[in-house]
Design an enzyme around this catalytic site. Structure first.
Site, mmCIF file in Angstrom:
data_model
loop_
_atom_site.group_PDB
_atom_site.id
_atom_site.type_symbol
_atom_site.label_atom_id
_atom_site.label_comp_id
_atom_site.label_asym_id
_atom_site.label_seq_id
_atom_site.Cartn_x
_atom_site.Cartn_y
_atom_site.Cartn_z
ATOM 1 N N THR A 272 13.823 16.924 -46.109
ATOM 2 C CA THR A 272 14.032 15.487 -46.107
ATOM 3 C C THR A 272 14.105 14.972 -47.523
ATOM 4 O OG1 THR A 272 13.297 13.366 -45.314
ATOM 5 C CG2 THR A 272 11.621 14.798 -46.203
ATOM 6 N N LYS B 285 8.141 10.702 -48.447
ATOM 7 C CA LYS B 285 8.780 9.394 -48.531
ATOM 8 C C LYS B 285 10.181 9.537 -47.958
ATOM 9 C CE LYS B 285 11.369 7.848 -51.061
ATOM 10 N NZ LYS B 285 12.861 7.655 -50.946
#
Lengths: 411, 411
Positions: free
Chosen positions: A196, A185
């Site tokens: 990330t 996500k």
């Protein structure tokens, strides 16, 4: 935002996600922040699962990142619990209490130690995450876990994401086929420095934690660490890789990396696929931008130049405006602080070299460039003419949508 | 853009600008890019004028920056020629030819060497600047120069600027009063690394070039180098300081810095005043943001943290949305890569401490914070709790106006 965000025009469909032996997962609604959607995800992992992880380099990490860093020392994992809507960052002692209580609740349900439970949270920063809502929702969620829960899991971890993100590959180890599947996500606050926002990868391969960790670190460097949406590095960035060991291949001896060549390749493909899906869902993104730098003095230098271009608001707004403004690319190359000789620099957009050897290419054909800029996939090539260093970075354009989302939504 | 940009709501009026002995200046329309406005500025300086300069650290500087760096070695200046609309950057041999031809034309009119002429260009990158238009317009412009041409000069160098920028101070040297007046332009591509877009400062003081250079470097570090609009460092950044030596004070001996204390102070004030005017005219700016960092391990560390917050798109869009989103400030502090301990960090907005010692301040009064965010001048204070390092940075918010200007105007 009033109402849900429209789906990114750059969205890709969710691939078919077959089961992975040793992984059961699902999602539930814990009512943490969002109404009418799932916001709590859990995965249970078979005994013997090894784990690797990389985390944000942000100096103000969230409580779940602190927890995972400590848990990672054991190298073993039995469960993963993730909530969306509250990042549990900058929450002091309360934040520590929440991660401990959540891990203990999940451990009791799974029948493992709390330190074998991995946690991640994403959403607003600085608000107390009420662990009672998580622990209250966990028993029913645990009872519902299944090997087909992939889409539910991918959706359960979304915040400003407009589409669920997953990627899957098969790899061969010692003649046996294993599977690697990841979900991720992320949409804003994306400038990963070691990872990330959130990304979870699962495999049935049988790989020791130390080997797994080395492969993960390498793959992240050429995937997530080459992407950016807005240059803002999240406090919650987490990539976890779980190997359940349920596959039939022989155990991998330390140092036997030749057997893992195909696995490493496919792992990199999964991570890059997921990283680019995050870019495609960049807040307000209308165009996907790929920046290829060649001829730099080193790979590191090429990466820095590519990222300077990818993070330039002036380059990103020019792309949004469909303006092949290569002058702004020159500026961004120059501001990177890396070796660059203006008089050797060449720049192409969509394969047309517009600038070469320090000046505009006289009489270049503008028509294919104009057509390229109107498309959704923009390709920028930069040749420094200095050496053999090369790197690719990926980003999205900067549009009114980014301002809308971040000027009016406390995410 | 169709039509002129609206004047920034943060604009300040042009101050009264009295003459400076030894400076005659003015502006004309050379038709380089803009229609119906001036775009060429010239200043003639008395014989004996000394000069100091600092320039962009961008590795792809414009031809005028290369010219000025070479000319600066002489330490003497007799003329300044500046055009707006075309930056003469990335123009190869043609760019070099343009600066040489322009300097020679101005030198012939002034009666000096070409290397005593300083040049600057601002505007679009990568297009050939036709020097014929400049040299054709110079004779009439030179004939029209006057000691009252300050406003004309300030307007003649504007590009996406929405208001002219100037600042003036009096300083005392050895009992005699001297004057320092500067003009500047800048609105986008503003993240000065040694200087801003364009800034020209004039004084009638009598100061050797080497002393002038040392003072300028120091003043730029705490003014222009502490401001940012969009993190994009221009290829044309130039600050030039000219001292005509027409004032009556005694010559300054090398090392006699005590006599220049007041001058150095007022010079810093002029530079900071101009730097903040550039921020107030930041593309699309609606709010002016001041970031005070204290308690860092060093000044350098404090500056980096302040600039990380000032360059964060998420902090800037939150301010645009009048959202006191201190969580994003935590993120930006953490991503700076400088020493920071989450559990010692405190954050205030508008003087109200919202976060202290790693967690939200329970029950803080939100009303004054909400009122402060609705204002035009936003104050963010960050205390690291680690040491005595402190620094202030200034920026503006990130709004739809920035996207409009840069997504549709090749500037």
């Amino acid at each position: 935002m009033a109402g849900p965000l429209p789906v990114s025009p750059l969205a890709v469909p969710l691939p078919a996600l077959p089961p992975i032996a040793g992984v059961r997962l699902g999602a539930a609604s814990a009512g943490i922040r969002y109404q009418g959607r799932t916001d709590l995800m859990m995965a249970e992992l078979a005994p013997g699962t090894t784990v690797a992880g990389v985390f944000t380099q942000n100096r103000c990490p969230g409580a779940p990142v602190d927890w995972d860093r400590a848990a990672l020392k054991g190298g073993k994992a039995r469960a993963l619990v993730v909530n969306a809507g509250n990042a549990n960052v900058f929450t002091g002692k309360a934040g520590e209490h929440t991660v401990t209580a959540t891990a203990e609740a999940a451990a009791a349900l799974t029948g493992c130690k709390a330190r074998e439970v991995f946690l991640a949270s994403t959403g607003v920063i600085g608000e107390i995450l009420p662990h009672e809502r998580l622990t209250a929702a966990l028993p029913a969620l645990h009872a519902s876990l299944g090997e087909d829960g992939w889409e539910a899991a991918a959706r359960g971890i979304m915040t400003t994401d407009t589409f669920p993100k997953a990627a899957t590959r098969e790899a061969v180890i010692g003649g046996e086929t294993v599977r690697i599947t990841g979900i991720a996500k992320g949409s804003g606050m994306i400038a990963p420095d070691m990872a990330t926002m959130l990304c979870f990868v699962f495999t049935d391969a049988k790989i020791p934690a130390a080997v797994l960790q080395a492969m993960l670190g390498k793959s992240v460097e050429t995937s997530f660490n080459r992407t950016t949406v807005d240059s803002d590095t999240s406090t919650s960035d987490t990539v976890l890789l779980f190997a359940t060991g349920q596959a039939k291949h022989k155990r991998i001896a330390a140092g036997d990396t030749a057997k893992l060549r195909d696995f490493a390749l496919k792992l990199s493909e999964v991570l890059l696929d997921l990283a680019l899906q995050v870019v495609r869902d960049g807040e307000g993104a209308r165009k996907f931008i790929r920046i290829d730098v060649t001829g730099a003095t080193s790979t590191r230098s090429a990466k820095r130049i590519a990222m300077a271009v990818a993070n330039s608001p002036l380059v990103k707004t020019a792309v949004a405006g469909e303006d092949a403004n290569w002058g702004r690319i020159v500026m961004a190359v120059g501001k990177a602080g890396e070796p660059a000789d203006r008089d050797l620099l060449s720049i192409a957009i969509g394969g047309t070299w517009m600038a070469r050897d320090g000046a505009v290419v006289e009489g270049y054909d503008e028509a294919p460039v104009v057509a390229h800029m109107k498309g959704q996939e923009i390709e920028i090539a930069i040749d420094l003419g200095l050496g053999k260093g090369r790197a690719t970075a990926w980003t999205c354009d900067l549009t009114h949508g980014y301002i809308d989302i971040n000027g009016s939504y406390r995410s």
